[in-house]
Design an enzyme around this catalytic site. Sequence first.
Site, mmCIF file in Angstrom:
data_model
loop_
_atom_site.group_PDB
_atom_site.id
_atom_site.type_symbol
_atom_site.label_atom_id
_atom_site.label_comp_id
_atom_site.label_asym_id
_atom_site.label_seq_id
_atom_site.Cartn_x
_atom_site.Cartn_y
_atom_site.Cartn_z
ATOM 1 N N GLY A 1 -2.164 39.549 18.492
ATOM 2 C CA GLY A 1 -1.549 39.402 19.804
ATOM 3 C C GLY A 1 -2.486 39.970 20.843
ATOM 4 N N THR B 1 2.035 41.205 30.278
ATOM 5 C CA THR B 1 2.430 40.974 28.893
ATOM 6 C C THR B 1 2.830 42.258 28.183
ATOM 7 O OG1 THR B 1 1.879 39.650 26.977
ATOM 8 C CG2 THR B 1 0.264 41.268 27.637
ATOM 9 N N LYS C 1 1.548 34.316 22.845
ATOM 10 C CA LYS C 1 0.503 35.337 22.872
ATOM 11 C C LYS C 1 0.292 35.977 21.509
ATOM 12 C CE LYS C 1 1.935 36.248 27.577
ATOM 13 N NZ LYS C 1 2.607 37.211 28.442
ATOM 14 N N SER D 1 1.348 45.819 29.832
ATOM 15 C CA SER D 1 2.018 46.594 30.875
ATOM 16 C C SER D 1 3.355 47.163 30.422
ATOM 17 C CB SER D 1 2.199 45.751 32.133
ATOM 18 O OG SER D 1 2.891 44.567 31.831
#
Length: 181
Positions: free
Chosen positions: A55, A11, A43, A134
């Site tokens: 988030g 994500t 998210k 990431s």
Amino acid sequence: MSTIETEFHSTTIIAVRRDNKVAVAGDGQVTMGQTVVKQKAKKVRRLASGRVLTGFAGASADAFTLFSRLEEKLEEFNNNLTRAAVELAKDWRTDRMLRRLEALLIAVDAETSLLISGTGDVIEPDEGVIAIGSGGSFALAAARAMITHTELDARAVAEESLRIAQSICIYTGGDITVEEL
């Protein structure tokens, strides 16, 4: 003693504050290992009757638990985001069940942007931009450049920085969700 890894795959979430507006954007891709299993996950969420945007990066079930706990803390502390975040971080770090949760949260309201972690960190960015996941460093770099060199509003910067992260990070993709205050 184990530590929670601070980079989570699958994500990218970014919060951008500019001109009295704040936008939180997240990608929709969910991966399991090397496989994309979903493109339209949400998210990014609204809490506190829409006054707080959040988030997450990390395990979905863990994030939902943390969203619920943050909402409880917001109610307990009269929607004071900073106080609620500090109390959540303390609980997260010390509670036996919570300390096993693997996620990071971004939470923003009209005045404050925070990163909240299970190691007890509650961090407010200097520049008004914060990103996790990431692809977070890619989105963060893109957003900082756009804030410096364009007149784009918070929402446009958040969306475009996520698109840039999607073009670089294999764990970032799918639909983009943006919420704005």
